[in-house]
Design an enzyme around this catalytic site. Structure first.
Site, PDB file in Angstrom:
ATOM      1  N   GLY A  12       2.142  -8.974  22.776  1.00  0.00           N
ATOM      2  CA  GLY A  12       3.286  -9.317  21.949  1.00  0.00           C
ATOM      3  C   GLY A  12       3.032 -10.454  20.976  1.00  0.00           C
ATOM      4  O   GLY A  12       3.841 -11.390  20.895  1.00  0.00           O
ATOM      5  N   SER A  13       1.951 -10.391  20.204  1.00  0.00           N
ATOM      6  CA  SER A  13       1.695 -11.478  19.250  1.00  0.00           C
ATOM      7  C   SER A  13       2.763 -11.523  18.157  1.00  0.00           C
ATOM      8  O   SER A  13       3.165 -12.601  17.721  1.00  0.00           O
ATOM      9  CB  SER A  13       0.297 -11.342  18.634  1.00  0.00           C
ATOM     10  OG  SER A  13       0.214 -10.233  17.759  1.00  0.00           O
ATOM     11  N   ASN A  14       3.243 -10.365  17.714  1.00  0.00           N
ATOM     12  CA  ASN A  14       4.333 -10.371  16.748  1.00  0.00           C
ATOM     13  C   ASN A  14       5.635 -10.842  17.391  1.00  0.00           C
ATOM     14  O   ASN A  14       6.473 -11.458  16.727  1.00  0.00           O
ATOM     15  CB  ASN A  14       4.508  -8.975  16.141  1.00  0.00           C
ATOM     16  CG  ASN A  14       3.593  -8.757  14.953  1.00  0.00           C
ATOM     17  OD1 ASN A  14       3.639  -9.479  13.967  1.00  0.00           O
ATOM     18  ND2 ASN A  14       2.733  -7.748  15.050  1.00  0.00           N
ATOM     19  N   ARG A  66      11.922  11.124  28.418  1.00  0.00           N
ATOM     20  CA  ARG A  66      12.258  10.011  27.529  1.00  0.00           C
ATOM     21  C   ARG A  66      13.726   9.650  27.605  1.00  0.00           C
ATOM     22  O   ARG A  66      14.100   8.482  27.562  1.00  0.00           O
ATOM     23  CB  ARG A  66      11.878  10.366  26.090  1.00  0.00           C
ATOM     24  CG  ARG A  66      10.383  10.568  25.878  1.00  0.00           C
ATOM     25  CD  ARG A  66      10.099  10.920  24.435  1.00  0.00           C
ATOM     26  NE  ARG A  66       8.718  11.309  24.240  1.00  0.00           N
ATOM     27  CZ  ARG A  66       8.239  11.804  23.102  1.00  0.00           C
ATOM     28  NH1 ARG A  66       9.044  11.971  22.064  1.00  0.00           N
ATOM     29  NH2 ARG A  66       6.960  12.138  23.008  1.00  0.00           N
ATOM     30  N   ARG A  92       5.712   3.366  23.438  1.00  0.00           N
ATOM     31  CA  ARG A  92       6.524   4.429  24.018  1.00  0.00           C
ATOM     32  C   ARG A  92       7.286   5.109  22.900  1.00  0.00           C
ATOM     33  O   ARG A  92       7.946   4.446  22.099  1.00  0.00           O
ATOM     34  CB  ARG A  92       7.495   3.843  25.038  1.00  0.00           C
ATOM     35  CG  ARG A  92       8.474   4.844  25.661  1.00  0.00           C
ATOM     36  CD  ARG A  92       7.867   5.575  26.817  1.00  0.00           C
ATOM     37  NE  ARG A  92       8.825   6.523  27.435  1.00  0.00           N
ATOM     38  CZ  ARG A  92       8.555   7.272  28.474  1.00  0.00           C
ATOM     39  NH1 ARG A  92       7.376   7.189  29.062  1.00  0.00           N
ATOM     40  NH2 ARG A  92       9.442   8.108  28.966  1.00  0.00           N
ATOM     41  N   ASN A 108      10.074  -1.794  12.966  1.00  0.00           N
ATOM     42  CA  ASN A 108       8.729  -1.716  13.520  1.00  0.00           C
ATOM     43  C   ASN A 108       7.767  -2.301  12.497  1.00  0.00           C
ATOM     44  O   ASN A 108       8.064  -2.367  11.306  1.00  0.00           O
ATOM     45  CB  ASN A 108       8.346  -0.265  13.818  1.00  0.00           C
ATOM     46  CG  ASN A 108       7.002  -0.161  14.520  1.00  0.00           C
ATOM     47  OD1 ASN A 108       6.690  -0.954  15.401  1.00  0.00           O
ATOM     48  ND2 ASN A 108       6.191   0.821  14.132  1.00  0.00           N
ATOM     49  N   HIS A 110       3.656  -1.982  11.223  1.00  0.00           N
ATOM     50  CA  HIS A 110       2.443  -1.163  11.320  1.00  0.00           C
ATOM     51  C   HIS A 110       1.353  -1.819  10.480  1.00  0.00           C
ATOM     52  O   HIS A 110       1.608  -2.237   9.334  1.00  0.00           O
ATOM     53  CB  HIS A 110       2.720   0.248  10.812  1.00  0.00           C
ATOM     54  CG  HIS A 110       1.538   1.163  10.934  1.00  0.00           C
ATOM     55  ND1 HIS A 110       1.119   1.678  12.144  1.00  0.00           N
ATOM     56  CD2 HIS A 110       0.669   1.636   9.996  1.00  0.00           C
ATOM     57  CE1 HIS A 110       0.055   2.427  11.948  1.00  0.00           C
ATOM     58  NE2 HIS A 110      -0.241   2.421  10.659  1.00  0.00           N
ATOM     59  N   ASP A 146       5.852   6.139  11.969  1.00  0.00           N
ATOM     60  CA  ASP A 146       5.405   5.296  10.847  1.00  0.00           C
ATOM     61  C   ASP A 146       5.852   5.854   9.502  1.00  0.00           C
ATOM     62  O   ASP A 146       5.103   5.836   8.526  1.00  0.00           O
ATOM     63  CB  ASP A 146       3.880   5.143  10.863  1.00  0.00           C
ATOM     64  CG  ASP A 146       3.367   4.487  12.131  1.00  0.00           C
ATOM     65  OD1 ASP A 146       4.102   3.666  12.707  1.00  0.00           O
ATOM     66  OD2 ASP A 146       2.242   4.795  12.557  1.00  0.00           O
ATOM     67  N   GLU A 175       0.941  -9.901   9.253  1.00  0.00           N
ATOM     68  CA  GLU A 175       2.020  -9.371  10.092  1.00  0.00           C
ATOM     69  C   GLU A 175       2.928 -10.496  10.567  1.00  0.00           C
ATOM     70  O   GLU A 175       4.163 -10.377  10.551  1.00  0.00           O
ATOM     71  CB  GLU A 175       1.431  -8.648  11.308  1.00  0.00           C
ATOM     72  CG  GLU A 175       0.684  -7.359  11.001  1.00  0.00           C
ATOM     73  CD  GLU A 175       0.133  -6.722  12.263  1.00  0.00           C
ATOM     74  OE1 GLU A 175       0.910  -6.585  13.240  1.00  0.00           O
ATOM     75  OE2 GLU A 175      -1.063  -6.396  12.281  1.00  0.00           O
TER      76      GLU A 175
END
Length: 216
Positions: A12-14, A66, A92, A108, A110, A146, A175
């Site tokens: 989880g660096s972001n 799901r 996921r 999100n 990318h 994406d 990012e």
């Protein structure tokens, strides 16, 4: 401040960049919850160290179910009155129904300049294509991978001796810049979705043409 949940599967660096940004005075969103689908995700300890509520909802027992996993996830989001979701390395896939429910409220990031190089190994794809500029994209989540409306992008040059690892490290720095700024825009209603594209109240700084739009 709009309550935000960050979904992670790993370090989880972001997530850390978002938590740091949200801790600043005047930031218009609050990181209210971090959820991981893996109990061993290293990012959980980091979130806890920053006083963030964490929750584990293991996805492995659900297999391909799901909808079953998402039922528990949605219950947790409702319980904490979450208004915005930020995906930060969450490994996921969601059902179309879940994505549609959160349309315009789920971000999100990318590590490529979408629509180029979606999916796996974006840095390897970029190097094999011989591009001279790569970067990262924050986008709204839609059922297609994406492919959602782009919110913000940041670019980096590609060096002749780059490997996927060195390029990834350079892109990761961008990012960490653009994800908090994109969340700021969303939390202040600074983004409008018009079909497949977004418009923004933020301007473009002519002196910094590698990140657009910029938020001051």
């Amino acid at each position: 401040m709009r309550p935000v949940a960050i979904l992670i599967s790993g370090r989880g660096s972001n997530m850390s960049a978002l938590i740091e940004a949200a801790a600043a005075d005047g930031f218009p969103a609050k990181i209210a919850l971090v959820i991981s689908n893996r109990a061993d995700a290293p990012g959980l300890a980091n979130a806890q160290a920053n006083g963030i509520k964490t929750l584990v909802i293991e996805s492995k027992p659900f297999g391909k179910d799901r909808a079953g996993f998402e039922k528990l996830l949605q219950a947790a989001l409702d319980e904490h009155k979450i208004e915005v979701i930020c995906l930060a390395g969450f490994m996921r896939l969601f059902t179309a129904e879940f994505v549609q429910h959160w349309y315009g409220r789920m971000l999100n990031i990318h590590p490529s300049l979408l629509p180029s190089f979606p999916g796996l190994d974006p840095h390897g794809q970029a190097l094999r294509a011989g591009v001279k500029i790569s970067g990262a994209t924050v986008h709204f989540v839609i059922p297609e991978t994406d492919a959602g409306p782009i919110v913000m992008q940041g670019a980096v040059p590609v060096a002749g001796d780059d490997t996927a690892e060195t390029l990834a490290a350079r892109v990761l720095s961008v990012e960490h810049q653009i994800y908090p700024q994109a969340l700021r825009l969303l939390a202040t209603d600074g983004i409008k979705i018009d079909g497949d594209v977004t418009t923004s109240t933020a301007g473009v700084d002519a002196e910094d043409n590698l990140i657009a739009p910029t938020v001051i």
